[in-house]
Design an enzyme around this catalytic site. Structure first.
Site, mmCIF file in Angstrom:
data_model
loop_
_atom_site.group_PDB
_atom_site.id
_atom_site.type_symbol
_atom_site.label_atom_id
_atom_site.label_comp_id
_atom_site.label_asym_id
_atom_site.label_seq_id
_atom_site.Cartn_x
_atom_site.Cartn_y
_atom_site.Cartn_z
ATOM 1 N N ASP A 46 38.183 51.239 -8.560
ATOM 2 C CA ASP A 46 37.241 50.189 -8.182
ATOM 3 C C ASP A 46 37.370 49.710 -6.739
ATOM 4 O O ASP A 46 36.778 48.680 -6.389
ATOM 5 C CB ASP A 46 37.401 48.998 -9.121
ATOM 6 N N GLU A 47 38.086 50.427 -5.902
ATOM 7 C CA GLU A 47 38.174 49.990 -4.506
ATOM 8 C C GLU A 47 38.448 51.164 -3.591
ATOM 9 O O GLU A 47 39.038 52.170 -3.998
ATOM 10 C CB GLU A 47 39.251 48.913 -4.329
ATOM 11 N N ASP B 132 35.510 46.421 -2.735
ATOM 12 C CA ASP B 132 36.216 46.158 -3.989
ATOM 13 C C ASP B 132 35.194 45.688 -5.021
ATOM 14 O O ASP B 132 34.473 44.712 -4.798
ATOM 15 C CB ASP B 132 37.279 45.083 -3.763
#
Length: 435
Positions: free
Chosen positions: A114-115, A20
Site C-alpha cells: 500500500d505504499e 500511501d
C-alpha cells in the site's frame, strides 16, 4: 486534509513522492460493501488471538490501531464490524495501483502493498506538470480506477516525503518545499528519524535530546557519545534534512519469511515441526517469487508468557528451498531443548542474494533433477490452480485451518500475491502502520 495548489511554485526541486494508501485493507473491504461506509471497520484475525491488520478512520477514532490485539480492539470499539482479510483481492488492487504509479514514472520503489516512493523529476517535462500536479493526478486516477483514496508527500528527499505523507492523511497532499525542510523537521519528536526506536529514544532523552532540532543542535560529537559513530552520523544528517538515497525500482528487501500466531499454544514438538514446515514452505515461495536466495535462516519463537527469542544460522550456500529452511529451523528449535508452550513461530530467510548469482553447492551423488526442480514445479502448479493445489504431504488434511495470523505473515503473503483460503486470516504488509 493538507493540500497546496500546483500553481504555488514552491514545489521546485521536490521530485520525490511518497504515496500511501489510506487504511488500505479496510478501504478495499468498504469499497465492496458500500453499506459499511461511515462505520468503524476492523480487518484482522479472530477476536481472541488475532491482531488488527487495518482499521477504518471511524474505528481509529476509538483508539483502534494496526498490530493491536483484536480482543483489545473489540473492547475499545465493540460496535465495529470485524472482517476476515481477503489477501488475494488486496494484492490485485495493489498491482493496479502500482500500475498507475508506473504510468507516471518507471522509477517506482514499492515498500509494501500500500505504499511506494516515486521519483518524478524526469517526468516533469514529459508530462508538463509540476510535482504537486502529478500528485493530484495520481490521487485522481487511484480514486477513479479503484474507488479508494491515498495520501501523498512531496519533498526533495525520500525521508522527508515519507514524513510528509503522514501529515497529509487522510486523503490529502502535503508539500515540504526545499527551503522549508528544516522548519518541517525541527519540531518533530526524535522518534521521527529513521533508525530511532524506543531504546534509542530513551538514550537520547537522557542526554536532553527530544526533538529533531535537538539532534541537529547537538551535532556529531554529542551524538557519537550517545549512540556511537555510525548511528550518530546517520541521525545528524537526517536531522539536517540530508538523505542521499535515491528511489530504486530494483531495490530488494533484506529478508523474506512468514510468521504465525496460533489460536492455541503449541505444546507437542511434532506439531511445532509441522508448523515450521508450513512456514518454511511459504517463506521459500516468497524467495523464489522474488528471485533471491537466503544465506541465513532465522527462527522466531514467542512463548505463552509473550517472551520472544530469535535464533539464526548461516548456511554453507544460499537457498530458496523449503526443505533447507525447514531443516535448519527445526535444528534451531530443537537446540532450545524443553521449552514452554509456543504462541508464535516464524521462519525467515536473511542475507538475500540474487538467485542467478548465488553459488551452487551440489552434494556428491545428488541427482541432476532433485528438490529444486520439485519445488519449482509446485510453484507452477500453484500459480495455475491456487496455493492449496500443492503442499507438503505432512500438511495435507490440516485439522486447524482457522488460525490467527500475525500481521507480518499476512502482509508478506498478500504482497507476493498468494491466495489464502477465505477462512484464514501479508505482513510484513503489513499491518498498515501509517495508513
Amino acid at each position: 486534509m493538507s493540500e497546496q495548489g500546483p500553481g504555488s511554485g514552491r514545489d521546485a526541486g521536490c521530485g520525490v513522492l511518497h504515496v500511501d494508501m489510506d487504511a488500505f485493507y479496510a478501504a478495499v473491504e468498504i469499497r465492496s460493501r458500500p453499506e459499511l461506509r461511515g462505520r468503524p471497520v476492523v480487518v484482522g484475525g479472530g477476536p481472541e488471538r488475532g491482531v488488527v491488520l487495518s482499521a477504518s478512520y471511524e474505528a481509529r477514532a476509538y483508539g483502534v490501531r494496526s498490530a493491536m490485539p483484536s480482543a483489545r480492539a473489540h473492547r475499545l470499539c465493540p460496535q465495529a464490524v470485524f472482517l476476515r482479510p481477503d489477501f488475494a483481492t488486496y494484492a490485485e488492487v495493489s498491482r493496479a495501483v502500482m500500475a498507475v504509479f508506473r504510468s507516471v514514472t518507471p522509477l517506482v520503489q514499492p515498500l509494501s502493498l500500500d505504499e511506494a516512493f516515486l521519483d518524478v523529476a524526469g517526468a516533469l517535462r514529459r508530462l508538463g506538470m509540476t510535482p504537486l500536479g502529478i500528485a493530484a493526478s495520481i490521487r485522481e486516477q487511484v480514486a477513479a480506477s479503484q474507488g479508494i483514496t491515498c495520501s501523498v508527500g512531496v519533498a526533495p528527499t525520500m525521508f522527508v516525503a515519507k514524513l510528509a505523507s503522514r501529515v497529509a492523511k487522510p486523503d490529502g497532499v502535503h508539500l515540504v518545499p526545499a527551503d522549508g525542510v528544516r522548519a518541517f523537521l525541527d519540531p518533530l519528536p526524535v522518534g521521527a528519524l529513521w533508525g530511532v526506536g524506543e531504546r534509542t529514544a530513551e538514550v537520547l532523552d537522557r542526554h536532553g535530546i527530544a526533538t529533531v532540532a535537538d539532534v541537529a543542535a547537538a551535532g556529531y560529537t554529542t551524538m557519537r557519545r550517545a549512540v556511537g559513530d555510525a548511528h550518530a552520523a546517520h541521525l545528524v544528517a537526517l536531522a539536517h534534512g540530508v538523505d542521499e538515497r535515491r528511489v530504486d525500482p530494483h531495490g530488494r528487501e533484506k529478508s523474506a519469511g512468514a510468521e504465525e500466531t496460533f489460536a492455541r499454544d503449541l505444546v507437542d514438538p511434532a506439531v511445532r515441526r509441522r508448523e515450521l514446515l508450513r512456514l518454511a514452505d511459504r517463506a521459500a515461495r516468497m524467495l523464489r517469487h522474488r528471485g533471491v536466495r537466503a544465506r541465513t535462516v532465522a527462527l522466531k519463537v514467542r512463548f505463552d508468557d509473550f517472551t520472544t527469542i530469535t535464533r539464526s544460522r548461516t548456511l554453507p550456500a544460499p537457498t530458496d528451498l523449503a526443505r533447507d529452511l525447514h531443516a535448519t529451523a527445526v535444528d534451531l528449535l530443537d537446540a532450545l531443548g524443553d521449552i514452554a508452550p509456543v504462541r508464535l513461530l516464524g521462519v525467515r530467510g536473511e542475507g538475500l542474494v540474487p538467485a542467478d548469482r548465488a553459488p551452487e553447492q551440489i552434494a556428491l551423488g545428488e541427482p541432476e533433477h532433485g528438490w529444486s526442480d520439485a519445488e519449482r514445479a509446485a510453484d507452477q502448479a500453484r500459480s495455475r490452480f491456487g496455493v492449496a493445489a500443492v503442499r507438503p504431504a505432512s500438511l495435507l488434511g490440516d485439522p486447524d485451518p482457522t488460525r490467527a495470523r500475525s500481521p507480518a505473515d499476512a502482509a508478506e503473503k498478500a504482497r507476493d500475491g498468494h491466495r489464502p483460503q477465505p477462512s484464514v486470516s501479508r505482513a510484513t504488509s503489513p499491518p498498515e502502520p501509517n495508513g
